[in-house]
Design an enzyme around this catalytic site. Sequence first.
Site, PDB file in Angstrom:
ATOM      1  N   GLU A 100       0.826  -1.216   0.000  1.00 19.50           N
ATOM      2  CA  GLU A 100       0.000   0.000   0.000  1.00 19.50           C
ATOM      3  C   GLU A 100       0.858   1.263   0.000  1.00 19.50           C
ATOM      4  O   GLU A 100       0.391   2.346   0.312  1.00 19.50           O
ATOM      5  CB  GLU A 100      -0.941  -0.014   1.221  1.00 19.50           C
ATOM      6  CG  GLU A 100      -1.889  -1.214   1.211  1.00 19.50           C
ATOM      7  CD  GLU A 100      -2.898  -1.238   2.350  1.00 19.50           C
ATOM      8  OE1 GLU A 100      -2.825  -0.384   3.256  1.00 19.50           O
ATOM      9  OE2 GLU A 100      -3.766  -2.135   2.330  1.00 19.50           O
ATOM     10  N   GLY A 213      -5.181  -0.790  15.407  1.00 23.95           N
ATOM     11  CA  GLY A 213      -5.577  -1.793  16.396  1.00 23.95           C
ATOM     12  C   GLY A 213      -6.990  -1.646  16.915  1.00 23.95           C
ATOM     13  O   GLY A 213      -7.364  -2.345  17.854  1.00 23.95           O
ATOM     14  N   ALA A 214      -7.796  -0.736  16.334  1.00 24.30           N
ATOM     15  CA  ALA A 214      -9.136  -0.504  16.889  1.00 24.30           C
ATOM     16  C   ALA A 214     -10.096  -1.678  16.685  1.00 24.30           C
ATOM     17  O   ALA A 214     -11.166  -1.694  17.271  1.00 24.30           O
ATOM     18  CB  ALA A 214      -9.735   0.783  16.316  1.00 24.30           C
ATOM     19  N   GLU A 215      -9.711  -2.656  15.857  1.00 27.41           N
ATOM     20  CA  GLU A 215     -10.514  -3.891  15.808  1.00 27.41           C
ATOM     21  C   GLU A 215     -10.102  -4.831  16.939  1.00 27.41           C
ATOM     22  O   GLU A 215     -10.773  -5.806  17.225  1.00 27.41           O
ATOM     23  CB  GLU A 215     -10.303  -4.606  14.468  1.00 27.41           C
ATOM     24  CG  GLU A 215     -11.201  -4.125  13.353  1.00 27.41           C
ATOM     25  CD  GLU A 215     -11.017  -2.660  13.038  1.00 27.41           C
ATOM     26  OE1 GLU A 215      -9.908  -2.266  12.654  1.00 27.41           O
ATOM     27  OE2 GLU A 215     -11.973  -1.889  13.210  1.00 27.41           O
ATOM     28  N   ASN A 292     -12.054   4.474  13.868  1.00 27.00           N
ATOM     29  CA  ASN A 292     -13.304   4.038  14.493  1.00 27.00           C
ATOM     30  C   ASN A 292     -13.122   3.755  15.976  1.00 27.00           C
ATOM     31  O   ASN A 292     -12.015   3.613  16.481  1.00 27.00           O
ATOM     32  CB  ASN A 292     -13.832   2.784  13.804  1.00 27.00           C
ATOM     33  CG  ASN A 292     -12.847   1.629  13.846  1.00 27.00           C
ATOM     34  OD1 ASN A 292     -11.945   1.557  13.027  1.00 27.00           O
ATOM     35  ND2 ASN A 292     -13.003   0.738  14.807  1.00 27.00           N
ATOM     36  N   ASP A 337     -17.859   1.231  12.440  1.00 29.69           N
ATOM     37  CA  ASP A 337     -16.483   1.212  11.925  1.00 29.69           C
ATOM     38  C   ASP A 337     -16.253   2.333  10.917  1.00 29.69           C
ATOM     39  O   ASP A 337     -15.553   2.160   9.926  1.00 29.69           O
ATOM     40  CB  ASP A 337     -16.145  -0.163  11.311  1.00 29.69           C
ATOM     41  CG  ASP A 337     -14.677  -0.295  10.920  1.00 29.69           C
ATOM     42  OD1 ASP A 337     -13.837   0.435  11.482  1.00 29.69           O
ATOM     43  OD2 ASP A 337     -14.367  -1.125  10.045  1.00 29.69           O
ATOM     44  N   ASN A 424     -11.912   3.890   1.472  1.00 31.82           N
ATOM     45  CA  ASN A 424     -11.055   3.464   2.565  1.00 31.82           C
ATOM     46  C   ASN A 424      -9.731   4.230   2.517  1.00 31.82           C
ATOM     47  O   ASN A 424      -9.735   5.421   2.233  1.00 31.82           O
ATOM     48  CB  ASN A 424     -10.908   1.938   2.565  1.00 31.82           C
ATOM     49  CG  ASN A 424     -10.597   1.396   3.947  1.00 31.82           C
ATOM     50  OD1 ASN A 424     -10.039   2.094   4.790  1.00 31.82           O
ATOM     51  ND2 ASN A 424     -10.946   0.160   4.207  1.00 31.82           N
ATOM     52  N   HIS A 648      -8.152 -16.195   7.666  1.00 33.65           N
ATOM     53  CA  HIS A 648      -8.351 -17.238   6.656  1.00 33.65           C
ATOM     54  C   HIS A 648      -9.656 -17.071   5.885  1.00 33.65           C
ATOM     55  O   HIS A 648      -9.901 -17.807   4.943  1.00 33.65           O
ATOM     56  CB  HIS A 648      -8.283 -18.621   7.307  1.00 33.65           C
ATOM     57  CG  HIS A 648      -6.886 -18.997   7.718  1.00 33.65           C
ATOM     58  ND1 HIS A 648      -5.942 -19.441   6.818  1.00 33.65           N
ATOM     59  CD2 HIS A 648      -6.259 -18.962   8.917  1.00 33.65           C
ATOM     60  CE1 HIS A 648      -4.798 -19.681   7.455  1.00 33.65           C
ATOM     61  NE2 HIS A 648      -4.964 -19.395   8.731  1.00 33.65           N
ATOM     62  N   MET A 686       1.490 -18.231  11.482  1.00 30.90           N
ATOM     63  CA  MET A 686       0.328 -18.844  12.147  1.00 30.90           C
ATOM     64  C   MET A 686       0.660 -19.008  13.633  1.00 30.90           C
ATOM     65  O   MET A 686       1.497 -19.820  14.008  1.00 30.90           O
ATOM     66  CB  MET A 686       0.056 -20.205  11.505  1.00 30.90           C
ATOM     67  CG  MET A 686      -0.947 -21.064  12.243  1.00 30.90           C
ATOM     68  SD  MET A 686      -2.638 -20.402  12.238  1.00 30.90           S
ATOM     69  CE  MET A 686      -3.442 -21.665  13.241  1.00 30.90           C
TER      70      MET A 686
HETATM   71 CA    CA Z   1     -11.545  -0.187  11.527  1.00 30.61          CA
END
Ligand code: CA
Length: 723
Positions: A100, A213-215, A292, A337, A424, A648, A686
């Site tokens: 990105e 990290g807001a999720e 968010n 969000d 986004n 996944h 993983m």
């Molecule tokens: Ca978010």
Amino acid sequence: MTFGLDRLSFTAALIAALGLVTSCAGRTSEPDAAADTASVSRPVDAARIIAADSTPGEWLTHGRTYGEERFSPLSRIHDGNVGDLGLAWFAELPTKRGVETTPLMADGKLYVTGSWGHTLAYDARTGEQLWHFDPEVPKDYAVHACCDVVNRGAALWGNNVYVASLDGRLHALDRDTGAVVWQIDTRINTTDSYTITGAPRVVNGKVIIGNGGAEMAVRGYVTAYDAASGEQVWRFFTVPGNPAEGFEDETQEWIAQTWTGEWWRNGKGGGTAWDSFAFDPELNLLYIGVGNAASWNRKIRSPEGGDNLFVSSIIAVDADTGRYAWHYQTTPGDHWDYTATQHMILTELEIAGRKRDVLMQAPKNGFFYVLDRKTGELLSAEKFMPVNWATHVDMETGRPVEAPGMRDTEEVQFIIPGPSGSHNWHPMSYSPETGLVYIPAKVSSGFYVDDFMTERRKMIWTVNYSVAHMVALPDEMSVDERKAFAKKEVDGLLMAWDPVAGREVWRMPKGFYSGSGVLSTAGNLIFQGDLHGNFTAHDARTGAVLWNRDVQGGVMASPITYELDGEQYVAVAQGYGGETSLPFGVVSAPFELVNISRLLVYKLGANSELPVVETAIQEIPAHGLAAAPAEEIEAGRTLYNAYCAVCHGGNATSGGIVPDLRFRIRELAPAWKEIVIDGAFAPNGMPAWKDFMTPEEAFTIRSYVAHEATLGRERGEKRVIRK
Ligand code: CA
């Protein structure tokens, strides 16, 4: 090609031989003799960045100027000759995850960041690699990131280049050699899932960086570090902490009054500033785009309501002290969000006969905002995409007028736009020549269902909505129906928007999800890529396609342009991945998107060619496992959606960046416990889940994945792989 037991034992042997990755120092390959061929590096300072428009050959800061217009005054490549644009050179990037980044170009050197925070320098004329810095982020740190291990770019100041790595470290590197000058960990603790994916900015000799990290339940903040020494100068928290621990400053005390309940416990507030900053050197104001809330669901986060400052806001602070100046909250009491981390552009517009110094943003929530950047006064707010959560923005109060019933998520709530937003992180661009803003917009919607799980746990999404409803599709949908659904729910377009009139001027289709970041130039050109492997030049006034190249894999990042020796170049980094490739795997999978991570550089009359990429079609192999009882499959489905789906993919269907477990279940099944519980593949990314589930529970996930593999095989699902 496969992850079989050979690979497993090989990985185990590797771990034994090397020890687990513990060094966080990073590594730089030696500069080679080619370094001599590039120009001499001159220190980058404020005067040089402010003079960007009079020296347009360079690209010195993330959005080219402090105002981040992403418009270049260069015009040697223009709408009349762009057909002669050809590939000058390309470079393979060292990773296979989402890219990105916006490259920087100074003194004939191109600085490019890749996934994780890898940083590379090239001779901008020839493509000769000058150095490569690998921050050596432990691969299983990936689980702390909501949306892939991406990085959006670097910053230049003095003789250094600054880059942050996914694990929250900020690195100052020597521009000419890539050698580490200083490194610091920006995290306030190591117990929460802090990540950095954004590009630092340097203002007044201070490196500005936020985090994500807001999720994952964190408290957002922005820090300024002295560019020379790495010493912390100031820190601004975007949401309040636990009042019992004392407030950091009076702003924190004030904003805490807009929260209710015990917000510091469950989601910790969120409001992470993970991408956008802009700077006005005359006002000495730094603008911060705030993300968010965490958790997303206000019923859980702040049960008695409240605006919850500063979530989903644009904040102006004094660049030298971090002191609050003003804010504008795009979505008070965010519930969906709706980040306001989207790219902010500073420019001058004539509004109602008066010249105004403005800040423009098109955040996720679907409104295009124009603010007076000195005071924060709202000048306009118009819908640029379909929106059902609010009818309009009240210009008297500056607040959105919410449509009735939008927070009543007892049943499935259908909200437009959804969590991926009307726009986004993909940077937009403003051309002062056309007066238009070019937005990588998208049609988007989402299903929200309350989930009252309040036990906050590291490494998993803490959004208080059902992840299953957001990322999974009904079993009975065919491959074609899945594709049609995805196209309807998330469809990208390039929109030219008149920010004065507050209306759309033209739009062009960009396929699934979103077109890439955008560059506009004085050659009446717009450059943009898409996920289907196109890199395209449009007429800035009409949107007409003037030039297009098949670049073999998806493009998300923003192009730049620069000039050397009288030749103009256009550069773009490519590499499919990011948010749509992971949790939303089941909607991206039918589009057969491929990651090819490269830097592409074009100029007029060039004719280099990309190497042929060989692909093959793979079917889901028979897994040979006996079908499990329905209740075991359902138990596995619940656990899968809680722990596995965000990487996944829903329905155990990968978007192509991490392994599609349905294609691998036969090989992975015998070592399931070693992989899922013990972390045998941690060096590959993983993590071990032994603190989260028992081996018996892990085996129900295996039964569920086998079930999805059987369904996918019956549906005739296939995928394209790179040979
Ligand atoms: Ca978010």
